[in-house]
Design a protein around this motif. Structure first.
Motif, PDB file in Angstrom:
ATOM      1  N   LEU A 136      23.117 -92.966  33.567  1.00 24.21           N
ATOM      2  CA  LEU A 136      23.668 -93.652  32.397  1.00 24.21           C
ATOM      3  C   LEU A 136      25.167 -93.435  32.238  1.00 24.21           C
ATOM      4  CD1 LEU A 136      20.864 -92.995  29.754  1.00 24.21           C
ATOM      5  CD2 LEU A 136      21.373 -95.122  30.971  1.00 24.21           C
ATOM      6  N   ALA A 137      25.760 -92.563  33.042  1.00 25.02           N
ATOM      7  CA  ALA A 137      27.199 -92.312  32.933  1.00 25.02           C
ATOM      8  C   ALA A 137      28.039 -93.568  33.177  1.00 25.02           C
ATOM      9  CB  ALA A 137      27.597 -91.181  33.884  1.00 25.02           C
ATOM     10  N   PRO A 138      27.753 -94.391  34.227  1.00 26.47           N
ATOM     11  CA  PRO A 138      28.550 -95.621  34.374  1.00 26.47           C
ATOM     12  C   PRO A 138      28.450 -96.545  33.173  1.00 26.47           C
ATOM     13  CG  PRO A 138      27.334 -95.139  36.391  1.00 26.47           C
ATOM     14  CD  PRO A 138      26.816 -94.203  35.352  1.00 26.47           C
ATOM     15  N   ALA A 139      27.263 -96.638  32.562  1.00 27.92           N
ATOM     16  CA  ALA A 139      27.121 -97.482  31.375  1.00 27.92           C
ATOM     17  C   ALA A 139      27.951 -96.936  30.220  1.00 27.92           C
ATOM     18  CB  ALA A 139      25.649 -97.572  30.972  1.00 27.92           C
ATOM     19  N   ALA A 140      27.928 -95.615  30.018  1.00 24.96           N
ATOM     20  CA  ALA A 140      28.709 -95.027  28.928  1.00 24.96           C
ATOM     21  C   ALA A 140      30.198 -95.228  29.142  1.00 24.96           C
ATOM     22  CB  ALA A 140      28.383 -93.538  28.803  1.00 24.96           C
ATOM     23  N   ALA A 141      30.644 -95.146  30.394  1.00 25.53           N
ATOM     24  CA  ALA A 141      32.074 -95.252  30.681  1.00 25.53           C
ATOM     25  C   ALA A 141      32.578 -96.687  30.661  1.00 25.53           C
ATOM     26  CB  ALA A 141      32.374 -94.617  32.037  1.00 25.53           C
ATOM     27  N   PHE A 180      19.822-101.018  28.741  1.00 27.15           N
ATOM     28  CA  PHE A 180      19.936 -99.783  29.514  1.00 27.15           C
ATOM     29  C   PHE A 180      19.377 -98.588  28.752  1.00 27.15           C
ATOM     30  CE2 PHE A 180      22.742-102.575  31.697  1.00 27.15           C
ATOM     31  CZ  PHE A 180      22.743-102.150  33.011  1.00 27.15           C
ATOM     32  N   ALA A 181      19.216 -98.719  27.442  1.00 19.41           N
ATOM     33  CA  ALA A 181      18.597 -97.627  26.680  1.00 19.41           C
ATOM     34  C   ALA A 181      17.149 -97.412  27.083  1.00 19.41           C
ATOM     35  CB  ALA A 181      18.682 -97.931  25.185  1.00 19.41           C
ATOM     36  N   SER A 182      16.541 -98.402  27.739  1.00 28.26           N
ATOM     37  CA  SER A 182      15.140 -98.260  28.150  1.00 28.26           C
ATOM     38  C   SER A 182      14.951 -97.130  29.149  1.00 28.26           C
ATOM     39  CB  SER A 182      14.648 -99.576  28.759  1.00 28.26           C
ATOM     40  OG  SER A 182      15.380 -99.883  29.946  1.00 28.26           O
TER      41      SER A 182
END
Length: 754
Positions: A482-487, A519-521
């Motif tokens: 999930l790091a790429p999504a957060a960034a 992506f939270a899934s």
């Protein structure tokens, strides 16, 4: 043994530790997202900019250049040009004025062809480089426009950017970089970037440019890089090396192209060289000047080469800085994601997993529709918030939508299972990515890398190796996924909202958020529900705790008071003159100007399709001449090059007023072909419009052909800044007044061919 000394059951302790670890993982993602939203602080200004003399000179430049509007072919434009020439000569440079006649054609969606022909006056200067072979090396181009719009309250627009470029030239003259530097102050920017087009197409120095930096004053935010053309890795690396605090991404470039009034490279994109556009920054002149000088020195000392570079996607990541890659990698990532999605379905549900797939996909689709419909009920409030610069309401709506969606995912998991829910949710970003990578490849990276990471982590966590690992290892894999999504998601949504919402385009950022929610899934694959609930509650609470209103935008200067739209209209067709004003409330002074009137459609002159406006007859001012128009020929003739006949109308137009702007419009028929001074204007059948700038009092010869059985009329309208002030009613103290060139004078005639 008493109750206080009874040991806690092991499963309770394990659940608590899992929740605590989940909170820690989500905190890491939150910190990563916050770092992505935070730009690095600008460095300390360079010595010459920190000196007091720099600020004093900047203030003097701004005061002179912002004194009056500088629209093309006006006196204010000539005064600004003379000031630029004097300042550049005082630096020891030899500036020249490029006088060029430039033509531009635009085809409207309804088929009309709008031609623009203007005489522009660009200011061009060259600073010799310090390298022995500097004259033979490709040069660096620094450019900004010096013209402005007609409105008096916008006269200051662009003055800071011009002043900063003048001071950058002074610093480069004192300590020149290795390569030559070409300074270009373009004219005609506000009428179709005619000056830049004239330089690219007609100036000999255009062939020697190795890299171009354009600075545009548009934008309320700080200086940022908003668009590139032909810029690959080397050009982008120079930007981040010289000014890493300036934000920018290929996503912003893609979104900016959706806006007609956003800054664009325009004709400079036709240069066979990398071009970078930096916009904004006028609110902080020192930072603007410092960044401009750092960029100029960095690129001026680097070896430049002619030719465009391969297209890349570029964006910034926390700690890493600028990341760039070839555009084809987005296609590769999208293809890999689709393969991983199909492999995961096949592996977990086998060949007969259509039922589970449908339940997961359509279950998530229903949740997305619920969120979309719920958000849509706030559309008017969200639109108003975007126009007003208010951020609290959109964040609150996003927080509530996120809570509803994530809660729905947990409910759906109880029905169809975690795997079907996760894969069903990730199928929607995959579908979106396929569309984006095809139509908007520059923005595809926002979904491409987070989706590939999420699907790879899902496969790892459901592999035999993943099932054997401890909770901490599995959580680490989840956080890494999930790091790429957060960034990437946080700055993407922020940039989309700040760029589009002020233009009433709030829907694209909302649509962007929908696939991102999916992506939270991935959180469903692990037992972190308490941590997720705590994170969502904290998110909602933080949004409600935000300030209720953004800082108010600066109002227009009170001196204009709406009177900049006042028009003195002199019409040869009716032999009358009128005062015109767009529909608006009238004060006592305006009511004396429009006594006993109501806003109406001015059919007599403008026709039934014109907007409602105030109008009143005005004294005819003889100092304002009608357009000098003569019909030379009006006949039906046979064509030599084809079978058939056409109606050919030949006429001349001259402005005794030396109007800076002349509009011509054909009504009643479509033009088959047209010429101006013997040169072709149009060659296909279409509605005909023409804008002329800087023609002074030249005699212009026109030839227009239409179908032989059609009759048509040519409306000629001269437009000049300012109005005859002595014809206005007297004004008492405290009543609105007109500044120097407020308002507009129009003089109109109509030629008929029948």
């Amino acid at each position: 043994m008493d109750a206080a000394s009874t040991p806690m059951p092991a499963h309770h302790l394990t659940g608590f530790m899992h929740a605590l670890a989940g909170c820690l993982g989500l905190a890491v993602l939150a910190v990563l997202g916050w770092m992505a939203l935070t730009a690095p602080p600008p460095p300390e200004p360079q010595a010459e900019i920190a000196a007091g003399g720099w600020n004093a000179r900047m203030q003097r430049h701004i005061q002179v250049l912002a004194a009056t509007p500088r629209s093309i072919a006006t006196e204010g434009n000539a005064q600004a040009r003379a000031y630029l020439l004097a300042e550049l000569r005082a630096m020891g440079l030899a500036p020249a004025v490029q006088r060029a006649t430039v033509r531009k054609s635009v085809v409207y969606y309804f088929g009309a062809i709008h031609n623009t022909v203007g005489v522009v006056h660009n200011v061009v200067a060259r600073i010799p480089g310090s390298a022995p072979d500097g004259g033979r090396r490709p040069a660096l181009l620094l450019t900004a426009h010096y013209d402005s719009g007609n409105a008096v309250h916008k006269a200051a627009h662009g003055a800071v950017t011009m002043a900063a470029l003048l001071e950058t030239a002074r610093s480069l003259r004192a300590a020149p970089p290795a390569s030559d530097v070409v300074l270009l102050f373009t004219d005609g920017h506000h009428v179709g970037a005619l000056g830049a087009k004239g330089f690219v197409e007609q100036h000999p120095l255009a062939a020697s440019i190795g890299l171009a930096l354009k600075f545009d004053p548009s934008g309320a935010a700080g200086l940022r890089m908003v668009e590139t053309s032909g810029a690959g890795g080397a050009a982008l690396a120079g930007w981040m090396r010289a000014a890493p605090e300036l934000r920018g991404s290929s996503l912003e470039t893609t979104l900016a192209r959706m806006l007609n009034d956003a800054p664009h490279l325009g004709p400079l994109a036709a240069l066979d060289t990398p071009v970078l556009l930096f916009a904004g920054g006028e609110g902080n002149p020192r930072q603007l000047g410092d960044a401009m000088l750092r960029l100029a020195r960095s690129y001026g000392d680097a070896p430049l080469e002619r030719g465009t570079q391969s297209a890349v996607a570029y964006f910034s990541l926390p700690v890493v800085g600028l990341v760039q890659h070839a555009a084809w990698l987005s296609w590769a990532s999208a293809t890999l994601s689709c393969l991983m999605l199909g492999f995961a379905w096949r592996r977990l549900f086998g060949a007969d997993g259509a039922t589970e797939a449908a339940q997961g996909v359509f279950g998530v689709c229903f949740l997305l529709l619920v969120v979309r419909v719920g958000s849509w009920t706030w559309r008017e409030e969200i639109a108003a918030a975007g126009l007003a610069g208010e951020q609290r309401l959109p964040l609150m709506v996003m927080a509530v939508a996120s809570c509803v969606f994530v809660a729905g995912l947990y409910i759906l998991r109880r029905s169809v299972g975690a795997a079907a829910t996760v894969l069903g949710a990730l199928a929607w970003p995959a579908l979106t990515l396929l569309l984006v990578v095809f139509f908007l490849p520059g923005a595809a990276y926002v979904l491409a890398w987070p989706l590939a990471a999420a699907l790879a982590a899902f496969l790892v966590l459901h592999s035999a190796w993943g099932r054997r690992q401890a909770f901490a290892v599995r959580l680490l894999v989840l956080v890494a996924a999930l790091a790429p999504a957060a960034a990437l998601f946080a700055p993407a949504l922020r940039d989309a909202w700040l760029l589009l919402a002020p233009h009433h385009l709030y829907l694209p950022p909302m649509l962007m958020a929908l696939p991102m929610l999916c992506f939270a899934s991935l959180l469903l694959v692990m037992s972190v529900a308490p941590a997720v609930a705590a994170a969502l509650a904290l998110l909602a609470a933080s949004c409600f705790a935000l300030p209720g209103q953004a800082a108010p935008r600066a109002p227009l200067p009170p001196a204009s008071d709406g009177l900049e739209h006042l028009v003195y209209y002199k019409d040869a067709n009716t032999w009358r003159a009128y005062w015109l004003l767009p529909e608006q409330p009238l004060d006592d002074w305006r009511r004396r100007l429009f006594p006993g009137r109501q806003p109406t459609i001015f059919v007599e002159v403008f026709g039934w399709n014109s907007p409602r406006q105030w109008y009143a007859e005005a004294p005819r001012e003889d100092a304002v001449a009608f357009p000098e128009c003569f019909v030379l020929r009006n006949s039906v003739v046979a064509l030599r090059d084809t079978v058939g006949k056409v109606r050919r109308g030949t006429f001349t137009v001259r402005s005794k007023n030396r109007a800076p702007h002349i509009e011509l419009r054909m009504s009643g028929a479509k033009a088959l072909r047209s010429r101006l001074d013997g040169a072709p204007l149009t060659s296909s059948e279409a509605p005909w419009l023409l804008s002329l700038y800087g023609m002074e009092d030249r005699v212009l010869h026109f030839e227009i052909e239409s179908a032989p059985d059609e009759i048509f009329a040519i409306t000629v309208q001269e437009r000049m800044p300012g109005v005859p002030r002595h014809l206005l009613p007297p004004r008492d103290e405290g009543e609105p007044y007109l500044r120097g060139q407020s308002g507009m004078t129009m003089s109109t005639d109509i030629l008929r061919f029948f």
